[in-house]
Design a protein around this motif. Structure first.
Motif, short mmCIF file in Angstrom:
data_model
loop_
_atom_site.label_atom_id
_atom_site.label_comp_id
_atom_site.label_asym_id
_atom_site.label_seq_id
_atom_site.Cartn_x
_atom_site.Cartn_y
_atom_site.Cartn_z
N GLU A 217 0.83 -1.20 0.00
CA GLU A 217 0.00 0.00 0.00
C GLU A 217 0.86 1.26 0.00
N PHE A 218 2.12 1.12 0.42
CA PHE A 218 3.04 2.26 0.43
C PHE A 218 3.91 2.32 -0.84
N GLN A 219 3.70 1.37 -1.78
CA GLN A 219 4.57 1.29 -2.95
C GLN A 219 3.95 1.93 -4.17
N ASP A 220 4.76 2.74 -4.87
CA ASP A 220 4.36 3.25 -6.17
C ASP A 220 4.56 2.15 -7.22
N ILE A 221 3.87 2.31 -8.32
CA ILE A 221 4.06 1.42 -9.47
C ILE A 221 4.63 2.25 -10.61
N ASP A 222 5.87 1.99 -10.96
CA ASP A 222 6.54 2.75 -12.02
C ASP A 222 6.13 2.16 -13.37
N LEU A 223 5.47 2.96 -14.19
CA LEU A 223 5.00 2.49 -15.49
C LEU A 223 6.02 2.73 -16.60
N GLY A 224 7.12 3.39 -16.27
CA GLY A 224 8.20 3.57 -17.23
C GLY A 224 9.25 2.50 -17.02
N HIS A 225 10.48 2.78 -17.42
CA HIS A 225 11.57 1.84 -17.19
C HIS A 225 12.36 2.29 -15.98
N TRP A 226 12.73 1.37 -15.14
CA TRP A 226 13.39 1.70 -13.87
C TRP A 226 14.70 2.46 -14.07
N ALA A 227 15.40 2.24 -15.20
CA ALA A 227 16.67 2.92 -15.42
C ALA A 227 16.54 4.10 -16.37
N GLY A 228 15.32 4.36 -16.83
CA GLY A 228 15.12 5.44 -17.78
C GLY A 228 15.75 5.17 -19.12
N ALA A 229 15.97 3.90 -19.46
CA ALA A 229 16.60 3.53 -20.73
C ALA A 229 16.13 2.13 -21.10
N ASN A 230 15.97 1.90 -22.41
CA ASN A 230 15.61 0.55 -22.84
C ASN A 230 16.85 -0.34 -22.85
N LEU A 231 16.66 -1.61 -23.17
CA LEU A 231 17.76 -2.56 -23.08
C LEU A 231 18.89 -2.21 -24.05
N ARG A 232 18.53 -1.76 -25.25
CA ARG A 232 19.55 -1.39 -26.23
C ARG A 232 20.43 -0.26 -25.68
N LYS A 233 19.79 0.75 -25.10
CA LYS A 233 20.54 1.87 -24.55
C LYS A 233 21.41 1.42 -23.38
N MET A 234 20.88 0.54 -22.55
CA MET A 234 21.67 0.02 -21.44
C MET A 234 22.88 -0.75 -21.94
N ALA A 235 22.70 -1.50 -23.03
CA ALA A 235 23.83 -2.24 -23.61
C ALA A 235 24.90 -1.27 -24.10
N GLU A 236 24.47 -0.18 -24.71
CA GLU A 236 25.42 0.83 -25.18
C GLU A 236 26.17 1.46 -24.01
N LEU A 237 25.42 1.82 -22.96
CA LEU A 237 26.04 2.45 -21.80
C LEU A 237 27.01 1.51 -21.09
N ALA A 238 26.71 0.20 -21.16
CA ALA A 238 27.55 -0.79 -20.49
C ALA A 238 28.64 -1.33 -21.41
N ALA A 239 28.73 -0.76 -22.63
CA ALA A 239 29.76 -1.17 -23.61
C ALA A 239 29.64 -2.64 -24.01
N VAL A 240 28.39 -3.15 -24.09
CA VAL A 240 28.17 -4.52 -24.56
C VAL A 240 27.13 -4.53 -25.70
N LYS A 241 27.13 -3.47 -26.50
CA LYS A 241 26.22 -3.42 -27.64
C LYS A 241 26.49 -4.58 -28.60
N ASP A 242 27.75 -5.04 -28.64
CA ASP A 242 28.08 -6.16 -29.52
C ASP A 242 27.29 -7.41 -29.13
#
Length: 525
Positions: free
Chosen positions: A404-429
C-alpha cells in the motif's frame, strides 16, 4: 560446437550481398539496395525463379544436359544465326513468350543451332510435358514426348541447377538473354568509352575479371526484364503486323507442376537430444558454487538490493541454461531462453558498471511494483490463468514493504531501454549478436515461426515451398552461447563479490550431431 564464425560466413562471401552499413535509412526503414541507390523500386518481375525460369525453360534444359563450354558455344551460334538470318530479329526474343508469336520459319531459324544438336532432343522433349508452354506448338513440330514422369524428373533436376539466380548456370542463361537484346534487338546504345564493357558481354566468359563481369551481367539482365515481359508501353511499341503476345502467366506453369508432381520431404528429421551429461553437471556445479558464495558474502538480513540482485541475475541465467540443456537447448525454447539470458547479462553488466546504490534499489523497487500491478489486475479478473499463484505474487509484492506504500513505475526503472543500457555498459556487440534474432521467437515473428514449424519441400518443381514438419525440428544448440554469457556474468559477480574462480568450459567440446544415413527422401502427396 558449431564451426567458427569466419568459416560459416565463407559460403556467403561471393553472393554480392550489400553490407548493412552500406544500406540507406529513411524514416525508420532500411531501404533495399536499389531504392537506396536512387534507382527507384523495381516494379517489373524481379523474381528469377518465379517469372524468368519458366520463360526460358529450353535453355534451362540445355545447360543441364551438356558441358558448359559446349552449351556456351551453342548459345553463341544461336545469337550469330539470329543476327545474320532473322530479318525481324528486333521484334523477337529467345524467351518462350516471344517464341510463341514467332512464325514457324522464324522459330526454326532461331532454334536451328539447338535443334541441330541431336543430343538435346530427348532433353528438350521435356518441354512437351508442360501444358501451358506458350510456344508448345513449335516444339511439337520437332520433338516427341516420351514418359511424362521421367520428363518431369529431368525438368526438376534442371530447375534445381538454376534455382540460385547467382549460380554459374543461371548467370550463363542470363548472359544469353542479355546478349540477344544487345546484339539482335538493337535497343541498347553504349558510349565508346564502354567498349570494354561490351567486350566483356560479347566475349563472356573469356574476357575481363569474372568476379566483376558476372555481377554486371546479372544486373543488366535484371534491368532488361521490362523488355522480356513487355511491361512499359507494350501496346505503343508492339510491331504492326505481329500477332499480339498473350499476357505472361508464369504461375500457370508452377500450378501444373504442383498438380503433377508430389511434395518431397525427408523420412525423418534429427530429433532433440539432451545436452552432454558433463556439460549439465558442470552447470549444476556452478549453481552450487555461486549459491555457496552468496551465503558467504551475506552481510545483513535486511533487504540488500545490490547483493541479492547481482547473485539473483547470475543464478537465474544459470538455472535457465540448466533447464534448457535438459530439454530444449536445440529447439525453439532454447532460443527463448537464450534471449532471457542475454537480457540478464546486459542488466547485470549495466548495474555492475554503474554500481550505484540508487540504481540497485530502483531495479528492485520496479520489480516489486510490477508484481503489485500484476496482483491487482488479477484480483479484478473472474477467471485466473492456471499458472498464476496469487499467494506468491502477494508475498513478493509485500516482501520489502507493505504494498500500500509502494508506487508502481509504469516507465523503465533505469530510464533507458535494453539497447541503450547495452550501449552504456559497452556490450552493444552482445545485444547485436543475440537479441534481435532470439526476440523473434518470443514475439512469434514470421521468420521464427517458419524456422520452427516448417521444412522445405525438396521438389524443385514446387519451388522448395514450405510444408509443416511432422516432428519438432532440431536447431543448433544455444548452450555454448549461454555458457559464454554466464562466464562473463560470473566475471561481473566476481568483481562485486570476490573471489569466484570457477568458469564453465565443458561446452567447448560439444559437437554437432552426426548425419543419419538412414534418412531418405519420400513423397507425401
Amino acid at each position: 560446437m558449431a564451426k567458427n564464425g569466419n568459416v560459416r560466413k565463407e559460403n556467403f562471401k561471393n553472393l554480392n550481398i550489400s553490407p548493412l552499413d552500406k544500406l540507406k535509412r529513411r524514416k525508420g526503414k532500411i531501404l533495399d539496395t536499389f531504392s537506396g541507390a536512387g534507382l527507384g523500386a523495381i516494379n517489373h518481375p524481379a523474381s528469377w525463379i518465379d517469372e524468368c525460369v519458366p520463360n526460358i525453360l529450353w535453355a534451362v534444359l540445355v545447360v543441364s544436359s551438356i558441358d558448359r563450354m559446349e552449351y556456351l558455344d551453342v548459345f553463341r551460334r544461336l545469337i550469330e544465326n539470329c543476327f545474320e538470318n532473322l530479318p525481324k530479329r528486333k521484334e523477337l526474343h529467345i524467351t518462350h513468350n516471344f517464341l510463341s508469336v514467332a512464325s514457324e520459319d522464324e522459330f526454326d531459324v532461331m532454334m536451328k543451332p539447338i535443334l541441330a544438336d541431336k543430343r538435346l532432343h530427348e532433353t528438350l522433349s521435356t518441354l512437351l510435358a508442360i501444358e501451358t508452354l506458350p510456344d508448345r506448338k513449335h516444339w511439337e513440330r520437332h520433338l516427341k514426348l516420351g514418359d511424362k514422369g521421367a520428363a518431369l524428373r529431368q525438368l526438376a533436376a534442371a530447375i534445381a541447377d538454376v534455382f540460385d539466380h547467382q549460380s554459374e548456370k543461371s548467370t550463363d542463361i542470363r548472359w544469353l538473354k542479355t546478349l540477344y537484346v544487345v546484339c539482335c534487338r538493337d535497343q541498347l546504345t553504349f558510349d565508346i568509352s564502354l567498349k570494354d564493357k561490351i567486350k566483356e558481354i560479347v566475349d563472356f566468359p573469356n574476357f575481363g575479371q569474372q568476379e566483376q563481369v558476372r555481377p554486371s551481367i546479372r544486373a543488366l539482365e535484371l534491368g532488361l526484364r521490362q523488355i522480356e515481359f513487355q511491361l512499359e508501353d507494350a501496346e505503343k511499341h508492339w510491331p504492326a503486323g505481329r500477332q499480339k503476345m498473350a499476357i505472361y502467366n508464369s504461375e500457370a506453369f508452377w500450378q501444373q507442376m504442383f498438380n503433377d508432381a508430389p511434395c518431397l520431404v525427408l523420412s525423418e528429421y534429427p530429433s532433440q537430444e539432451t545436452a552432454p551429461a558433463d556439460v549439465l553437471e558442470e552447470i549444476s556445479r556452478l549453481a552450487d558454487v555461486v549459491s555457496d558464495h552468496y551465503m558467504k558474502t551475506i552481510t545483513t538480513t535486511k533487504a540488500d538490493p545490490r547483493h541479492e540482485a547481482a547473485f539473483g541475475l547470475a543464478l537465474y541465467a544459470i538455472q535457465l541454461a540448466l533447464i534448457s540443456g535438459s530439454l530444449g537447448h536445440s529447439q525453439t525454447d532454447g532460443r527463448v531462453t537464450l534471449r532471457t539470458i542475454v537480457e540478464t547479462f546486459i542488466l547485470l553488466r549495466y548495474l555492475t558498471q554503474e554500481d550505484n546504490e540508487t540504481l540497485w534499489l530502483q531495479y528492485r523497487k520496479y520489480g516489486a511494483g510490477q508484481t503489485k500491478l500484476a496482483f491487482l489486475k488479477y484480483m479484478k479478473q473472474e477467471n485466473l490463468p492456471d499458472f498464476i499463484d496469487l499467494a506468491e505474487l502477494h508475498r513478493i509484492a509485500n516482501e520489502d514493504r507493505w504494498m500500500e506504500f509502494q508506487d508502481i513505475d509504469l516507465g523503465h526503472w533505469a530510464g533507458a531501454n535494453l539497447r541503450k543500457m547495452a550501449e552504456l555498459a559497452a556490450v552493444k556487440d552482445v545485444y547485436d549478436k543475440y537479441y534481435d534474432w532470439t526476440s523473434g521467437f518470443v514475439h512469434g515473428q514470421w521468420a521464427s515461426t517458419r524456422s520452427t514449424v516448417f521444412v522445405n519441400c525438396l521438389n524443385p518443381l514446387h519451388r522448395y515451398h514450405v510444408v509443416p514438419s511432422s516432428s519438432v525440428l532440431q536447431m543448433p544448440s544455444v548452450l555454448p552461447d549461454a555458457c559464454k554469457l554466464i562466464n562473463r556474468m560470473i566475471d561481473d559477480l566476481n568483481s562485486l563479490y570476490p573471489t569466484l574462480k570457477m568458469r564453465l568450459s565443458a561446452y567447448k567440446v560439444m559437437t554437432e550431431p552426426e548425419p543419419n544415413e538412414k534418412i531418405q527422401v519420400v513423397a507425401v502427396k
